[in-house]
Design a protein around this motif. Structure first.
Motif, PDB file in Angstrom:
ATOM      1  N   GLY A   1       0.801  -1.216   0.000  1.00 53.71           N
ATOM      2  CA  GLY A   1       0.000   0.000   0.000  1.00 53.71           C
ATOM      3  C   GLY A   1       0.833   1.266   0.000  1.00 53.71           C
ATOM      4  N   ASP A   2       2.115   1.153   0.337  1.00 55.55           N
ATOM      5  CA  ASP A   2       3.029   2.301   0.311  1.00 55.55           C
ATOM      6  C   ASP A   2       4.417   1.749   0.000  1.00 55.55           C
ATOM      7  OD1 ASP A   2       4.282   4.723   0.535  1.00 55.55           O
ATOM      8  OD2 ASP A   2       4.054   4.898   2.701  1.00 55.55           O
ATOM      9  N   ASP A   3       4.720   1.633  -1.288  1.00 56.21           N
ATOM     10  CA  ASP A   3       5.890   0.872  -1.712  1.00 56.21           C
ATOM     11  C   ASP A   3       6.860   1.697  -2.546  1.00 56.21           C
ATOM     12  OD1 ASP A   3       4.985  -1.889  -0.791  1.00 56.21           O
ATOM     13  OD2 ASP A   3       3.313  -1.319  -2.086  1.00 56.21           O
ATOM     14  N   LYS A   4       8.050   1.137  -2.689  1.00 52.10           N
ATOM     15  CA  LYS A   4       9.070   1.666  -3.585  1.00 52.10           C
ATOM     16  C   LYS A   4       9.566   0.537  -4.474  1.00 52.10           C
ATOM     17  CE  LYS A   4      12.210   4.540  -1.905  1.00 52.10           C
ATOM     18  NZ  LYS A   4      13.223   5.138  -0.999  1.00 52.10           N
ATOM     19  N   THR A   5      10.135   0.910  -5.605  1.00 50.68           N
ATOM     20  CA  THR A   5      10.735  -0.054  -6.515  1.00 50.68           C
ATOM     21  C   THR A   5      12.134   0.430  -6.894  1.00 50.68           C
ATOM     22  OG1 THR A   5       8.599  -0.757  -7.414  1.00 50.68           O
ATOM     23  CG2 THR A   5      10.537  -1.181  -8.769  1.00 50.68           C
ATOM     24  N   SER A   6      13.069  -0.507  -6.990  1.00 46.96           N
ATOM     25  CA  SER A   6      14.429  -0.203  -7.425  1.00 46.96           C
ATOM     26  C   SER A   6      14.740  -1.018  -8.672  1.00 46.96           C
ATOM     27  CB  SER A   6      15.443  -0.544  -6.330  1.00 46.96           C
ATOM     28  OG  SER A   6      15.221   0.224  -5.165  1.00 46.96           O
ATOM     29  N   LEU A   7      15.436  -0.410  -9.625  1.00 46.77           N
ATOM     30  CA  LEU A   7      15.819  -1.129 -10.823  1.00 46.77           C
ATOM     31  C   LEU A   7      17.147  -0.634 -11.372  1.00 46.77           C
ATOM     32  CD1 LEU A   7      14.203   0.474 -13.819  1.00 46.77           C
ATOM     33  CD2 LEU A   7      12.835   0.522 -11.778  1.00 46.77           C
ATOM     34  N   VAL A   8      17.756  -1.453 -12.214  1.00 45.64           N
ATOM     35  CA  VAL A   8      18.968  -1.100 -12.943  1.00 45.64           C
ATOM     36  C   VAL A   8      18.612  -1.080 -14.421  1.00 45.64           C
ATOM     37  CG1 VAL A   8      21.356  -1.705 -13.443  1.00 45.64           C
ATOM     38  CG2 VAL A   8      20.391  -2.276 -11.229  1.00 45.64           C
ATOM     39  N   VAL A   9      19.016   0.000 -15.109  1.00 45.92           N
ATOM     40  CA  VAL A   9      18.715   0.143 -16.529  1.00 45.92           C
ATOM     41  C   VAL A   9      20.008   0.401 -17.292  1.00 45.92           C
ATOM     42  CG1 VAL A   9      17.400   1.379 -18.281  1.00 45.92           C
ATOM     43  CG2 VAL A   9      16.449   1.108 -15.981  1.00 45.92           C
ATOM     44  N   ALA A  10      20.246  -0.389 -18.332  1.00 42.98           N
ATOM     45  CA  ALA A  10      21.361  -0.143 -19.244  1.00 42.98           C
ATOM     46  C   ALA A  10      20.788   0.463 -20.521  1.00 42.98           C
ATOM     47  CB  ALA A  10      22.095  -1.444 -19.555  1.00 42.98           C
ATOM     48  N   MET A  11      21.259   1.653 -20.870  1.00 42.84           N
ATOM     49  CA  MET A  11      20.763   2.347 -22.060  1.00 42.84           C
ATOM     50  C   MET A  11      21.725   2.172 -23.221  1.00 42.84           C
ATOM     51  SD  MET A  11      17.871   3.564 -21.161  1.00 42.84           S
ATOM     52  CE  MET A  11      17.496   4.646 -22.555  1.00 42.84           C
ATOM     53  N   ARG A  12      21.188   2.245 -24.426  1.00 46.73           N
ATOM     54  CA  ARG A  12      22.041   2.225 -25.614  1.00 46.73           C
ATOM     55  C   ARG A  12      22.802   3.537 -25.701  1.00 46.73           C
ATOM     56  NH1 ARG A  12      17.033   0.157 -26.951  1.00 46.73           N
ATOM     57  NH2 ARG A  12      17.024  -2.076 -27.460  1.00 46.73           N
ATOM     58  N   ASN A  13      24.032   3.468 -26.170  1.00 51.53           N
ATOM     59  CA  ASN A  13      24.880   4.658 -26.256  1.00 51.53           C
ATOM     60  C   ASN A  13      24.492   5.473 -27.485  1.00 51.53           C
ATOM     61  OD1 ASN A  13      26.829   6.546 -25.905  1.00 51.53           O
ATOM     62  ND2 ASN A  13      28.577   5.199 -26.269  1.00 51.53           N
ATOM     63  N   GLN A  14      23.526   6.366 -27.310  1.00 53.34           N
ATOM     64  CA  GLN A  14      23.036   7.177 -28.421  1.00 53.34           C
ATOM     65  C   GLN A  14      22.532   8.517 -27.890  1.00 53.34           C
ATOM     66  OE1 GLN A  14      19.986   4.453 -29.753  1.00 53.34           O
ATOM     67  NE2 GLN A  14      18.390   5.474 -28.560  1.00 53.34           N
ATOM     68  N   PRO A  15      22.469   9.547 -28.729  1.00 55.39           N
ATOM     69  CA  PRO A  15      21.988  10.862 -28.288  1.00 55.39           C
ATOM     70  C   PRO A  15      20.563  10.775 -27.743  1.00 55.39           C
ATOM     71  CG  PRO A  15      23.049  11.027 -30.433  1.00 55.39           C
ATOM     72  CD  PRO A  15      22.913   9.559 -30.137  1.00 55.39           C
ATOM     73  N   GLY A  16      20.312  11.501 -26.643  1.00 55.06           N
ATOM     74  CA  GLY A  16      18.972  11.543 -26.061  1.00 55.06           C
ATOM     75  C   GLY A  16      18.595  10.333 -25.247  1.00 55.06           C
ATOM     76  N   ALA A  17      19.573   9.467 -24.932  1.00 58.29           N
ATOM     77  CA  ALA A  17      19.261   8.232 -24.206  1.00 58.29           C
ATOM     78  C   ALA A  17      18.676   8.520 -22.830  1.00 58.29           C
ATOM     79  CB  ALA A  17      20.506   7.360 -24.094  1.00 58.29           C
ATOM     80  N   LEU A  18      19.256   9.485 -22.111  1.00 56.97           N
ATOM     81  CA  LEU A  18      18.753   9.793 -20.769  1.00 56.97           C
ATOM     82  C   LEU A  18      17.339  10.354 -20.843  1.00 56.97           C
ATOM     83  CD1 LEU A  18      19.222   9.905 -17.743  1.00 56.97           C
ATOM     84  CD2 LEU A  18      20.324  12.133 -18.028  1.00 56.97           C
ATOM     85  N   HIS A  19      17.074  11.202 -21.833  1.00 56.35           N
ATOM     86  CA  HIS A  19      15.719  11.735 -22.007  1.00 56.35           C
ATOM     87  C   HIS A  19      14.734  10.604 -22.277  1.00 56.35           C
ATOM     88  CE1 HIS A  19      12.330  13.248 -24.452  1.00 56.35           C
ATOM     89  NE2 HIS A  19      12.374  14.275 -23.601  1.00 56.35           N
ATOM     90  N   ASP A  20      15.132   9.663 -23.138  1.00 56.56           N
ATOM     91  CA  ASP A  20      14.250   8.535 -23.451  1.00 56.56           C
ATOM     92  C   ASP A  20      13.954   7.702 -22.207  1.00 56.56           C
ATOM     93  OD1 ASP A  20      14.222   9.303 -26.066  1.00 56.56           O
ATOM     94  OD2 ASP A  20      15.740   7.858 -26.732  1.00 56.56           O
ATOM     95  N   LEU A  21      14.924   7.610 -21.293  1.00 56.77           N
ATOM     96  CA  LEU A  21      14.724   6.851 -20.064  1.00 56.77           C
ATOM     97  C   LEU A  21      13.765   7.560 -19.116  1.00 56.77           C
ATOM     98  CD1 LEU A  21      15.415   4.676 -17.937  1.00 56.77           C
ATOM     99  CD2 LEU A  21      17.465   5.996 -17.381  1.00 56.77           C
TER     100      LEU A  21
END
Length: 363
Positions: free
Chosen positions: A277-297
């Motif tokens: 009812g009051d939770d958090k989630t943690s994850l690891v994300v590997a992005m492709r090395n390309q322009p705008g990757a952080l924005h896409d994430l």
């Protein structure tokens, strides 16, 4: 004045009656816990007895119902110990923590699991992960970030190669004290032992009060406390548990530079945790090395109105100058809006690994 002894006796009798009723109710709760264990074992011999989401719900309910005069957090701590003792009747919980004995990580483990849990010290963070993975213990407790000094990179890196799930979190207010032994000559202190993180958290105080003292980094604050027992010219920076364990005196209390200094610890285990009812989630994300990757994430988080609480970058182990992102956000993977957001992130990324959904820290 003549009525005072009579009234005091009446009050004491009332307290005795209340204590008897509390004892009866705690025993009744314990017997109920034993019955729960029998039902679970009958349905599944490998049943899991510790339920993080259930314990979080119980503690939140107690805090919401509390009307004083004890504050809600103190009341929740009392119930935490009752729950810990009852759980031990079902099946004692074994917990590995970053040791040695007397560290803040042990304090976090006891805060989360209660005094009835069996806590075992480990020499390193990766050893905690290995003990849990091997099944030698049920859960592990590791530090992940400090409000003053930032993330614990060793913990983040351990998650990259581990199958462990995050089952919970503990936030602990960190108070550092300057400790001495009975043989210390306080006017001759020329050496101070502590963990590097503690030195960083107390830098300004040390510069002001002991600018000439040698600062000797050691593996833990508990080790610092142990070392000064045999040195007449040394002091240690450590917390209350280490001071009590080694019989040391505090000559200066709460010397941390920031009064809100806190450390967050993670509970690791094998099981996925249902919604509380009051939770958090943690994850690891590997992005492709390309322009705008952080924005896409980040864009799906914004569009689905998911509250991101932490974003950290670590070098990837798959190649030079590649990075992975560690993300914490409010919500549970079983919530529809979170599931929809994660599906979009998976499409846009090279890899997504959910480390766990778990109750937000109650205590």
């Amino acid at each position: 004045m003549s009525e005072s002894p009579v009234n005091l006796d009446e009050l004491r009798n009332r307290i005795d009656a209340i204590d008897s009723e509390i004892l009866r109710l705690i025993s009744e709760r314990a017997m109920c816990a034993q019955t729960v264990a029998q039902v679970k074992t009958a349905d599944d011999p490998q049943a899991v007895f510790y339920r993080p989401e259930r314990e979080a719900q119980v503690l939140r309910r107690i805090m919401a119902l509390n009307t004083g005069p004890l504050d809600s957090e103190e009341m929740a701590r009392l119930f935490r110990e009752i729950m810990s003792a009852c759980l031990a009747l079902e099946q004692p919980v074994k917990v590995a923590y970053l040791g040695p004995e007397g560290t803040f990580t042990q304090q976090a483990a006891l805060k989360h699991f209660g005094e009835s849990a069996k806590s075992l010290p480990m020499a390193a963070i990766d050893e905690v992960f290995r003990e849990v993975e091997a099944g030698a213990v049920n859960y592990g407790v590791v530090p992940v970030e400090n409000s003053t000094e930032g993330v614990v990179n060793h913990t983040l890196d351990s998650f990259m190669d581990s199958s462990m799930k995050i089952c919970g979190e503990v936030v602990l207010r960190i108070h550092h004290h300057l400790l001495v032994s009975s043989t210390t000559r306080q006017d001759k202190i020329s050496r101070i032992y502590s963990h590097p993180q503690s030195f960083a958290q107390c830098r300004k105080w040390l510069d002001a009060h002991y600018p000439q003292a040698e600062r000797v980094p050691v593996s833990s604050n508990a080790e610092a406390a142990r070392l000064i027992k045999t040195e007449w010219h040394s002091a240690a920076i450590a917390g209350d548990m280490a001071a009590k364990l080694y019989g040391l005196d505090r000559i200066a209390e709460k010397i941390e530079d920031r009064p809100d200094n806190s450390t967050r610890f993670l509970i690791i285990g094998h099981e996925d945790v249902p919604m509380s009812g009051d939770d958090k989630t943690s994850l690891v994300v590997a992005m492709r090395n390309q322009p705008g990757a952080l924005h896409d994430l980040l864009e799906p988080f914004h569009r689905h109105q998911i509250d991101m609480t932490r974003l950290e970058t670590r070098p990837s182990r798959t190649g030079a100058w590649n990075y992975v992102f560690f993300i914490d956000f409010k919500g549970h993977v079983d919530q529809p809006e979170v599931a929809a957001m994660l599906e979009e992130v998976r499409v846009r990324s090279a890899e997504v690994k959910v480390l766990g959904s778990y109750p937000q820290g109650v205590l």
